[in-house]
Motif scaffolding. Sequence first.
Motif, PDB file in Angstrom:
ATOM      1  N   PRO A 188     -14.491  -5.153   2.560  1.00  4.76           N
ATOM      2  CA  PRO A 188     -15.127  -4.298   1.547  1.00  4.76           C
ATOM      3  C   PRO A 188     -14.112  -3.848   0.503  1.00  4.76           C
ATOM      4  O   PRO A 188     -12.900  -3.808   0.766  1.00  4.76           O
ATOM      5  CB  PRO A 188     -15.646  -3.107   2.357  1.00  4.76           C
ATOM      6  CG  PRO A 188     -15.591  -3.517   3.773  1.00  4.76           C
ATOM      7  CD  PRO A 188     -14.567  -4.579   3.907  1.00  4.76           C
ATOM      8  N   LEU A 189     -14.599  -3.491  -0.667  1.00  6.01           N
ATOM      9  CA  LEU A 189     -13.692  -3.081  -1.737  1.00  6.01           C
ATOM     10  C   LEU A 189     -12.875  -1.855  -1.361  1.00  6.01           C
ATOM     11  O   LEU A 189     -11.727  -1.712  -1.780  1.00  6.01           O
ATOM     12  CB  LEU A 189     -14.486  -2.803  -3.016  1.00  6.01           C
ATOM     13  CG  LEU A 189     -15.177  -4.018  -3.662  1.00  6.01           C
ATOM     14  CD1 LEU A 189     -15.782  -3.627  -5.002  1.00  6.01           C
ATOM     15  CD2 LEU A 189     -14.222  -5.188  -3.822  1.00  6.01           C
ATOM     16  N   THR A 190     -13.448  -0.966  -0.539  1.00  4.72           N
ATOM     17  CA  THR A 190     -12.680   0.213  -0.110  1.00  4.72           C
ATOM     18  C   THR A 190     -11.477  -0.210   0.728  1.00  4.72           C
ATOM     19  O   THR A 190     -10.403   0.376   0.620  1.00  4.72           O
ATOM     20  CB  THR A 190     -13.570   1.159   0.709  1.00  4.72           C
ATOM     21  OG1 THR A 190     -14.217   0.413   1.764  1.00  4.72           O
ATOM     22  CG2 THR A 190     -14.613   1.827  -0.158  1.00  4.72           C
ATOM     23  N   THR A 191     -11.655  -1.240   1.555  1.00  4.92           N
ATOM     24  CA  THR A 191     -10.547  -1.739   2.375  1.00  4.92           C
ATOM     25  C   THR A 191      -9.501  -2.418   1.512  1.00  4.92           C
ATOM     26  O   THR A 191      -8.289  -2.212   1.700  1.00  4.92           O
ATOM     27  CB  THR A 191     -11.074  -2.731   3.429  1.00  4.92           C
ATOM     28  OG1 THR A 191     -12.040  -2.076   4.246  1.00  4.92           O
ATOM     29  CG2 THR A 191      -9.945  -3.260   4.299  1.00  4.92           C
ATOM     30  N   PHE A 240      -9.080   1.607  -7.830  1.00  3.28           N
ATOM     31  CA  PHE A 240      -8.732   0.205  -7.654  1.00  3.28           C
ATOM     32  C   PHE A 240      -9.489  -0.673  -8.647  1.00  3.28           C
ATOM     33  O   PHE A 240      -8.908  -1.549  -9.293  1.00  3.28           O
ATOM     34  CB  PHE A 240      -9.043  -0.232  -6.223  1.00  3.28           C
ATOM     35  CG  PHE A 240      -9.092  -1.717  -6.049  1.00  3.28           C
ATOM     36  CD1 PHE A 240      -7.945  -2.482  -6.198  1.00  3.28           C
ATOM     37  CD2 PHE A 240     -10.286  -2.363  -5.754  1.00  3.28           C
ATOM     38  CE1 PHE A 240      -7.984  -3.868  -6.050  1.00  3.28           C
ATOM     39  CE2 PHE A 240     -10.340  -3.737  -5.607  1.00  3.28           C
ATOM     40  CZ  PHE A 240      -9.187  -4.492  -5.755  1.00  3.28           C
ATOM     41  N   TYR A 288      -4.358   1.967  -3.401  1.00  3.75           N
ATOM     42  CA  TYR A 288      -5.222   2.790  -4.251  1.00  3.75           C
ATOM     43  C   TYR A 288      -6.060   3.722  -3.388  1.00  3.75           C
ATOM     44  O   TYR A 288      -6.637   3.307  -2.380  1.00  3.75           O
ATOM     45  CB  TYR A 288      -6.106   1.899  -5.127  1.00  3.75           C
ATOM     46  CG  TYR A 288      -5.292   1.157  -6.167  1.00  3.75           C
ATOM     47  CD1 TYR A 288      -5.019   1.734  -7.407  1.00  3.75           C
ATOM     48  CD2 TYR A 288      -4.748  -0.093  -5.881  1.00  3.75           C
ATOM     49  CE1 TYR A 288      -4.238   1.078  -8.342  1.00  3.75           C
ATOM     50  CE2 TYR A 288      -3.961  -0.758  -6.816  1.00  3.75           C
ATOM     51  CZ  TYR A 288      -3.714  -0.168  -8.043  1.00  3.75           C
ATOM     52  OH  TYR A 288      -2.933  -0.818  -8.967  1.00  3.75           O
ATOM     53  N   SER A 317      -8.840   5.244  -3.998  1.00  3.10           N
ATOM     54  CA  SER A 317     -10.294   5.175  -4.090  1.00  3.10           C
ATOM     55  C   SER A 317     -10.711   3.822  -4.633  1.00  3.10           C
ATOM     56  O   SER A 317      -9.935   3.135  -5.312  1.00  3.10           O
ATOM     57  CB  SER A 317     -10.833   6.267  -5.018  1.00  3.10           C
ATOM     58  OG  SER A 317     -10.493   5.993  -6.374  1.00  3.10           O
ATOM     59  N   GLU A 318     -11.949   3.449  -4.334  1.00  2.05           N
ATOM     60  CA  GLU A 318     -12.481   2.193  -4.853  1.00  2.05           C
ATOM     61  C   GLU A 318     -12.540   2.227  -6.380  1.00  2.05           C
ATOM     62  O   GLU A 318     -12.295   1.217  -7.036  1.00  2.05           O
ATOM     63  CB  GLU A 318     -13.870   1.952  -4.264  1.00  2.05           C
ATOM     64  CG  GLU A 318     -14.498   0.645  -4.685  1.00  2.05           C
ATOM     65  CD  GLU A 318     -15.868   0.450  -4.066  1.00  2.05           C
ATOM     66  OE1 GLU A 318     -16.710  -0.203  -4.713  1.00  2.05           O
ATOM     67  OE2 GLU A 318     -16.106   0.952  -2.944  1.00  2.05           O
ATOM     68  N   TYR A 319     -12.840   3.401  -6.945  1.00  3.14           N
ATOM     69  CA  TYR A 319     -12.930   3.522  -8.397  1.00  3.14           C
ATOM     70  C   TYR A 319     -11.577   3.258  -9.050  1.00  3.14           C
ATOM     71  O   TYR A 319     -11.482   2.505 -10.029  1.00  3.14           O
ATOM     72  CB  TYR A 319     -13.430   4.915  -8.772  1.00  3.14           C
ATOM     73  CG  TYR A 319     -13.387   5.187 -10.258  1.00  3.14           C
ATOM     74  CD1 TYR A 319     -14.367   4.674 -11.113  1.00  3.14           C
ATOM     75  CD2 TYR A 319     -12.352   5.938 -10.810  1.00  3.14           C
ATOM     76  CE1 TYR A 319     -14.304   4.900 -12.480  1.00  3.14           C
ATOM     77  CE2 TYR A 319     -12.283   6.175 -12.174  1.00  3.14           C
ATOM     78  CZ  TYR A 319     -13.265   5.651 -13.007  1.00  3.14           C
ATOM     79  OH  TYR A 319     -13.207   5.874 -14.363  1.00  3.14           O
ATOM     80  N   SER A 335       0.811  -1.216   0.000  1.00  2.00           N
ATOM     81  CA  SER A 335       0.000   0.000   0.000  1.00  2.00           C
ATOM     82  C   SER A 335       0.847   1.271   0.000  1.00  2.00           C
ATOM     83  O   SER A 335       0.337   2.361  -0.244  1.00  2.00           O
ATOM     84  CB  SER A 335      -0.925   0.020   1.223  1.00  2.00           C
ATOM     85  OG  SER A 335      -0.164   0.028   2.419  1.00  2.00           O
ATOM     86  N   ALA A 369      -8.899  -1.802  -1.574  1.00  2.00           N
ATOM     87  CA  ALA A 369      -8.226  -0.727  -2.317  1.00  2.00           C
ATOM     88  C   ALA A 369      -7.155  -0.068  -1.464  1.00  2.00           C
ATOM     89  O   ALA A 369      -6.017   0.137  -1.917  1.00  2.00           O
ATOM     90  CB  ALA A 369      -9.251   0.303  -2.780  1.00  2.00           C
ATOM     91  N   ALA A 370      -7.497   0.233  -0.214  1.00  2.00           N
ATOM     92  CA  ALA A 370      -6.547   0.906   0.680  1.00  2.00           C
ATOM     93  C   ALA A 370      -5.341   0.020   0.974  1.00  2.00           C
ATOM     94  O   ALA A 370      -4.199   0.506   1.048  1.00  2.00           O
ATOM     95  CB  ALA A 370      -7.245   1.303   1.981  1.00  2.00           C
TER      96      ALA A 370
END
Length: 311
Positions: free
Chosen positions: A273-276, A289, A283, A285-287, A220, A278-279
């Motif tokens: 979650p996708l936000t996690t 990623f 990335y 943002s989820e977008y 990350s 991604a982080a």
Amino acid sequence: MDILTEALSSMRTGQPTSVRTEGRAPWGLRLPPVAGAGFHVVLYGTCWLVPLDDAPGLAPVALSPGDVVFLRDGRGHILADHPDTPAVPERPDQFRPSLPIGTVSIGGDGPRTSLLCGNYHLDQGRPHPLVRQLPEIIHLPTRHGRHPELSAAVQLLGAELENPRIGSTGIVPALIDSLLLYILRAWFEDRPAATAAGWAAALGDAAVAPALTAIHEAPSTAWTVESLAGRVGLSRAAFARRFTHLVGEPPMAYLTRWRMTTAARLLRESEAPLTTVAAQTGYGSEYAFAKAFKREYGQAPGGYRREARTA
């Protein structure tokens, strides 16, 4: 960070499967291709591994007691008491269920050979470059004191299979699972770092190995060629050349590969979650990623997760 362990873990799609093969000369067994990597351990006796006709350049391999052979792509092949012995496909009636694993029996009434045969379920659609650079067939003799840790694992396996006791059902799968790391460690240690190319040299290189460790430990982090070069005391250009020469791709390309590999494993193995996800893979943002993931895997992260769960 153990990069070999991480690379293999990133490719695993299931637990290894195995069967004990008991042959008495004359015998020959034709084994079909498997999804992943194949392996054989000679517990007793001798035999030959014969590549099929569609494998030009691969010669028959004579196997002795204690030998281990690893087939990188799980290609089809023949096991036999002699290269000229006719081979038959494995049949259900040759299989005898037993603890801790089943047994296939074949052949006549001549000299006996006993092997442990199986495969490691690895994602060959997106192999890690460390695995992709391995030879198609790795043959590791363990007699005469070579590879003592691998030899010890083979001896333990043989003892558990010859005389199953309380706990064998748990011990045998764990030993088979560990065997893959012992096989690859032995092969990499046989390659002199000063003369070897590719990952055999990269894992022992004073500049490239720490950079790989940094990427694996913290995907990350907003790594750049400059920041990685600074960690190992090289100029940007010198580091990039050295990394690319040994690893086979530039530092930022490998960073993206490892981020996507880590993301795919998180999607398969967790409910994050996708936000996690991604982080954890660098990335913002989820977008961003999702766009990078789709470019790499050809499908959106959510679709990949659903497909992996139903496979």
